[in-house]
Design a protein around this motif. Structure first.
Motif, mmCIF file in Angstrom:
data_model
loop_
_atom_site.group_PDB
_atom_site.id
_atom_site.type_symbol
_atom_site.label_atom_id
_atom_site.label_comp_id
_atom_site.label_asym_id
_atom_site.label_seq_id
_atom_site.Cartn_x
_atom_site.Cartn_y
_atom_site.Cartn_z
ATOM 1 N N ALA A 188 3.118 9.703 -3.032
ATOM 2 C CA ALA A 188 3.298 11.154 -3.031
ATOM 3 C C ALA A 188 3.593 11.701 -1.645
ATOM 4 O O ALA A 188 3.310 11.062 -0.639
ATOM 5 C CB ALA A 188 2.028 11.799 -3.571
ATOM 6 N N LEU A 194 2.474 14.655 0.718
ATOM 7 C CA LEU A 194 1.412 15.658 0.805
ATOM 8 C C LEU A 194 1.860 16.808 1.703
ATOM 9 O O LEU A 194 2.620 16.604 2.650
ATOM 10 C CB LEU A 194 0.137 15.028 1.369
ATOM 11 C CG LEU A 194 -0.481 13.907 0.535
ATOM 12 C CD1 LEU A 194 -1.618 13.252 1.300
ATOM 13 C CD2 LEU A 194 -0.995 14.452 -0.791
ATOM 14 N N LYS A 195 1.333 17.975 1.417
ATOM 15 C CA LYS A 195 1.668 19.153 2.230
ATOM 16 C C LYS A 195 0.930 19.058 3.565
ATOM 17 O O LYS A 195 -0.238 18.713 3.614
ATOM 18 C CB LYS A 195 1.224 20.412 1.487
ATOM 19 C CG LYS A 195 1.567 21.707 2.186
ATOM 20 C CD LYS A 195 1.150 22.888 1.323
ATOM 21 C CE LYS A 195 1.247 24.199 2.081
ATOM 22 N NZ LYS A 195 0.178 24.405 3.031
ATOM 23 N N ARG A 196 1.656 19.331 4.636
ATOM 24 C CA ARG A 196 1.043 19.275 5.953
ATOM 25 C C ARG A 196 0.428 20.617 6.312
ATOM 26 O O ARG A 196 1.027 21.661 6.068
ATOM 27 C CB ARG A 196 2.091 18.893 7.000
ATOM 28 C CG ARG A 196 1.455 18.449 8.284
ATOM 29 C CD ARG A 196 2.416 17.982 9.319
ATOM 30 N NE ARG A 196 1.654 17.689 10.511
ATOM 31 C CZ ARG A 196 1.230 18.632 11.347
ATOM 32 N NH1 ARG A 196 1.535 19.883 11.151
ATOM 33 N NH2 ARG A 196 0.487 18.295 12.394
ATOM 34 N N MET A 238 0.825 -1.206 0.000
ATOM 35 C CA MET A 238 0.000 0.000 0.000
ATOM 36 C C MET A 238 0.857 1.253 0.000
ATOM 37 O O MET A 238 0.514 2.274 0.567
ATOM 38 C CB MET A 238 -0.917 -0.009 1.213
ATOM 39 C CG MET A 238 -2.024 -1.008 1.122
ATOM 40 S SD MET A 238 -3.086 -0.971 2.552
ATOM 41 C CE MET A 238 -2.040 -1.641 3.825
ATOM 42 N N ALA A 239 2.043 1.152 -0.579
ATOM 43 C CA ALA A 239 2.948 2.307 -0.562
ATOM 44 C C ALA A 239 2.275 3.506 -1.225
ATOM 45 O O ALA A 239 1.672 3.374 -2.301
ATOM 46 C CB ALA A 239 4.234 1.944 -1.280
ATOM 47 N N PHE A 240 2.383 4.623 -0.588
ATOM 48 C CA PHE A 240 1.753 5.847 -1.093
ATOM 49 C C PHE A 240 2.799 6.648 -1.848
ATOM 50 O O PHE A 240 3.864 6.954 -1.317
ATOM 51 C CB PHE A 240 1.197 6.641 0.085
ATOM 52 C CG PHE A 240 0.283 7.741 -0.327
ATOM 53 C CD1 PHE A 240 -0.916 7.458 -0.962
ATOM 54 C CD2 PHE A 240 0.602 9.067 -0.081
ATOM 55 C CE1 PHE A 240 -1.777 8.475 -1.336
ATOM 56 C CE2 PHE A 240 -0.248 10.085 -0.460
ATOM 57 C CZ PHE A 240 -1.443 9.789 -1.079
#
Lengths: 252, 266
Positions: free
Chosen positions: B5, B7-9, B1-3
């Motif tokens: 991207a 993402l901006k926190r 299930m590697a993501f």
């Protein structure tokens, strides 16, 4: 007809720097946010990317955040929004942006492939069919209403703020698990996977997923908490373990 | 299930929400804060918790104590000297533990007190997050054991208290049936707490939710439907029972202090 201001997120490609851009368009009676976005697209932003399909709240394509709330744009009436301030429209924040309002939600499909599939018990009748009582199947019917809009995934803070996509599958897939795990015919055991690989323990029951579900599935109370309780019985309840030892280890 | 991207926190409190999102967690802070502060203060008083047949629910059951409700008169010799000799301290951990590990309250106080998250779709103050996946919050899984303990209150202790709340001392020193306003106060307390505990998510699991097939078990099926019905309003039961248990203690306390008069109806 009233001129209404919009602040729409614009982003050029996944690695591009995004930002809000202001638009004004006339809103008429009966319009939904998706209508307004299409009107802006036609009038002043021909290159604005927006994903949509059915415009009836059934395909789950036009998921976005309207005034900060995860919503289907096609089901959000303009008359329900305050017009004294600009209406903000931005893409879902739990997934990478492809362009403007369009997100890459493919991670969800990869997650789904890894969940134990449905495996029914042997048929009840010689013609290869099964018999299920209505009351037993009713419980899982609710979960089948899911349209996979992924708004619940978007609002879940475990994905949205903590970005634990590698350890946590999110509310949508707990609903999917519940539909399989609670099915009266199913024979597979998904509890170990729920605990270890799918991270159900990360859920801290904020109920945000339930609040945003356009199909009004009671995600937290009817899917996640019952699964959490089954995980407790399987892994954390010493009395239950003892009972299983003496009763031969069968699960109902 | 590697993501794939990064993402901006979002920063703490960052949101595009235009509604008063802070109102609900704010109300929970005030409500739970006041109830906790009052319960702590009341439990440490060790006084004015009995008025005739009425026993404050915060002190029920009075295992060790000096009133006529006590199972054992006086406190045991092993009771630590630095702990106030209050009957409430002996039992309050169980109802408190039940509420603290309740699924509804968990969701409410994680948001209100830990800002985890402050509200739906509002930025959080911390990067790190372990949820209920590891210690200490994994201990929340003990909830069903507190539920089992609460069954003693629902089916034994509070029914006895309510029964005694309808008994009044006669001039000759005996007891006779009567009804005071306090009788109803304690009766309502029992009903609200029953609605809360019997509609608990763990009750729902234990009573039948663990099964996939309920057909052929009509009694269990009826119980499951009944518990599910209560469960749909679990938040309301949780708040009403909390408010009423606090009010019940205030009622008994003020009657005992002579500030309020307990009107006899019968």
């Amino acid at each position: 007809m009233a001129a209404t201001e919009f602040r729409i997120w614009r982003q050029d490609g996944a690695d591009g720097e995004g930002g809000y851009r202001d638009y004004t368009t006339d809103v008429t009676e009966g319009m939904v946010v998706l209508d307004a976005v299409h009107q802006i697209q036609a009038e002043s932003a021909n290159d604005l990317a927006v994903r949509w399909n059915c415009k009836a709240g059934k395909c789950g394509s036009c998921s976005a955040e309207v005034n900060g709330n995860p919503r289907l744009m096609c089901m959000t009436r303009m008359s329900d929004l305050p017009t004294d301030r600009p209406v903000t429209v931005e893409p879902m924040r739990a997934f990478p942006v492809i362009r403007d309002l369009v997100c890459d939600v493919s991670w969800n499909y990869e997650v789904k492939k890894k969940i134990e599939p449905f495996e029914p018990r042997p048929p009840d009748a010689e013609d290869g069919t099964w018999r299920i009582a209505q009351e037993d199947v009713e419980r899982v019917q609710e979960f089948r209403k899911c349209i996979e809009c992924f708004l619940c995934q978007d609002v879940c803070h475990v994905l949205r703020d903590h970005h634990l996509h590698d350890e946590f599958v999110g509310p949508r897939f707990f609903v999917y698990n519940a539909a399989l795990e609670m099915h009266p015919l199913d024979t597979r055991d998904r509890l170990a996977a729920l605990k270890q690989d799918e991270g159900i323990g990360y859920c801290n029951i904020t109920k945000c997923c339930t609040k945003v579900c356009p199909e009004h599935i009671t995600i937290t109370d009817n899917a996640i908490i019952p699964l959490k309780e089954r995980v407790v019985s399987e892994f954390y309840d010493p009395l239950k373990k003892l009972f299983r030892v003496f009763s031969g280890g069968s699960r109902a | 299930m590697a993501f794939p991207a990064v993402l901006k926190r979002r920063s703490f409190g960052e949101t595009q929400r235009q509604d008063a999102w802070w109102l609900q967690p704010g109300a929970v802070v005030v409500g739970l804060g006041l109830a906790s502060a009052y319960a702590t203060w009341a439990a440490l008083q060790a006084d004015h918790y009995v008025f005739g047949g009425y026993l404050s629910p915060l002190y029920s059951p009075e295992v060790f104590g000096l009133s006529h409700h006590a199972w054992f008169q006086g406190f045991p010799s092993w009771w630590p000297g630095f702990v106030p000799q209050s009957p409430a301290l002996f039992i309050l951990i169980l109802p408190l533990g039940f509420r603290a590990t309740c699924y509804y309250y968990r969701g409410a106080y994680y948001k209100a007190f830990w800002a985890d998250p402050p509200a739906c779709a509002v930025g959080e103050p911390r990067n790190a997050y372990r949820g209920e996946n590891s210690f200490p919050l994994i201990v929340q899984n003990i909830h069903r054991y507190f539920l089992y303990a609460m069954m003693a209150w629902i089916f034994v202790f509070f029914p006895i208290d309510v029964y005694r709340a309808f008994e009044f001392e006669t001039a000759s020193g005996g007891h006779a049936f009567g009804i005071g306003v306090g009788s109803f106060v304690l009766l309502i307390n029992w009903l609200l707490l029953s609605g809360y505990a019997l509609g608990c998510h763990s009750t729902r699991h234990v009573i039948g939710g663990f099964r996939n097939v309920m057909a052929g078990r009509p009694f269990q099926s009826a119980c499951y439907r009944c518990v599910s019905c209560l469960n749909r309003r679990h938040m309301a039961w949780a708040w009403l029972s909390l408010i009423w248990v606090t009010f019940s203690d205030i009622y008994v306390r003020l009657c005992s202090m002579g500030v309020w008069t307990d009107f006899r109806l019968v």
